[in-house]
Design an enzyme around this catalytic site. Structure first.
Site, short mmCIF file in Angstrom:
data_model
loop_
_atom_site.label_atom_id
_atom_site.label_comp_id
_atom_site.label_asym_id
_atom_site.label_seq_id
_atom_site.Cartn_x
_atom_site.Cartn_y
_atom_site.Cartn_z
CB VAL A 87 -22.70 10.39 39.37
CG1 VAL A 87 -22.84 10.73 40.85
CG2 VAL A 87 -21.24 10.12 39.01
N PRO A 88 -25.78 8.44 39.75
CG PRO A 88 -26.48 6.52 40.87
CD PRO A 88 -25.25 7.24 40.37
CB CYS A 89 -28.19 13.03 40.87
SG CYS A 89 -28.22 13.52 39.15
CG HIS A 90 -31.69 8.65 38.01
ND1 HIS A 90 -30.37 8.49 37.63
CD2 HIS A 90 -32.20 7.40 38.12
CE1 HIS A 90 -30.11 7.19 37.51
NE2 HIS A 90 -31.21 6.51 37.80
#
Length: 165
Positions: free
Chosen positions: A128-131
């Site tokens: 879950v690409p919070c970056h």
């Protein structure tokens, strides 16, 4: 029962956890893993089919061969956090969004700080690409606590530009 496996990556050894046939956690550090394991009962090191697939997809991502993940993911959170995490999953590989963009996307344009807190509570970083969420002026902001060097590494893999704080 909780199962886990390890994955060797350019970031070092990551730990992936599964519960009830769903990937529930990705640990970026041994410290986080140890803290979690001490609070959870019935944990076994076993590479289930889902964990093997998660490990394979991570390796493909780091090799530049995977742009999206297709895994059975599950994480616990408030309805707002769930909406934020769903919005994160819609950010395409190689693109970024600001915290304000995510707040607007979930229908709460003034909830920028709450979006930051939801990102902080994301138990499935990378998947879950919070970056991909950066400051409104392309500033590199916090990641997984204080692990901004990991965020920078991931942004560089995806060739996402940012500014050092």
């Amino acid at each position: 029962m909780n199962y886990y496996t390890t994955a060797e990556t350019p970031l070092g050894e990551l730990i992936i956890a599964e519960e009830e046939d769903r990937i529930t956690r990705l640990f970026l550090s041994q410290e986080d893993w140890v803290d979690w394991k001490e609070t959870v009962q019935n944990t076994e090191h076993k590479e289930t089919p889902n964990l093997a697939e998660a490990k394979q997809q991570l390796q493909e991502y780091f090799a530049g061969e995977r742009k999206t993940f297709s895994l059975p993911l599950s994480q616990k959170g408030t309805p707002f956090q769930q909406k934020v995490w769903q919005a994160l999953e819609r950010i395409p590989y190689g693109e970024s969004r600001s915290y304000a963009d995510i707040a607007a996307a979930v229908g709460s344009p003034k909830a920028v700080r709450a979006v930051g807190q939801a990102n902080k509570r994301n138990d499935l970083p990378i998947f879950v690409p919070c970056h991909r969420v950066i400051g409104k002026n392309s500033a590199l902001t916090g990641y997984a606590g204080s692990k901004t060097e990991i965020k920078a590494f991931l942004l560089n893999i995806e060739r996402i530009s940012y500014k050092e704080k």
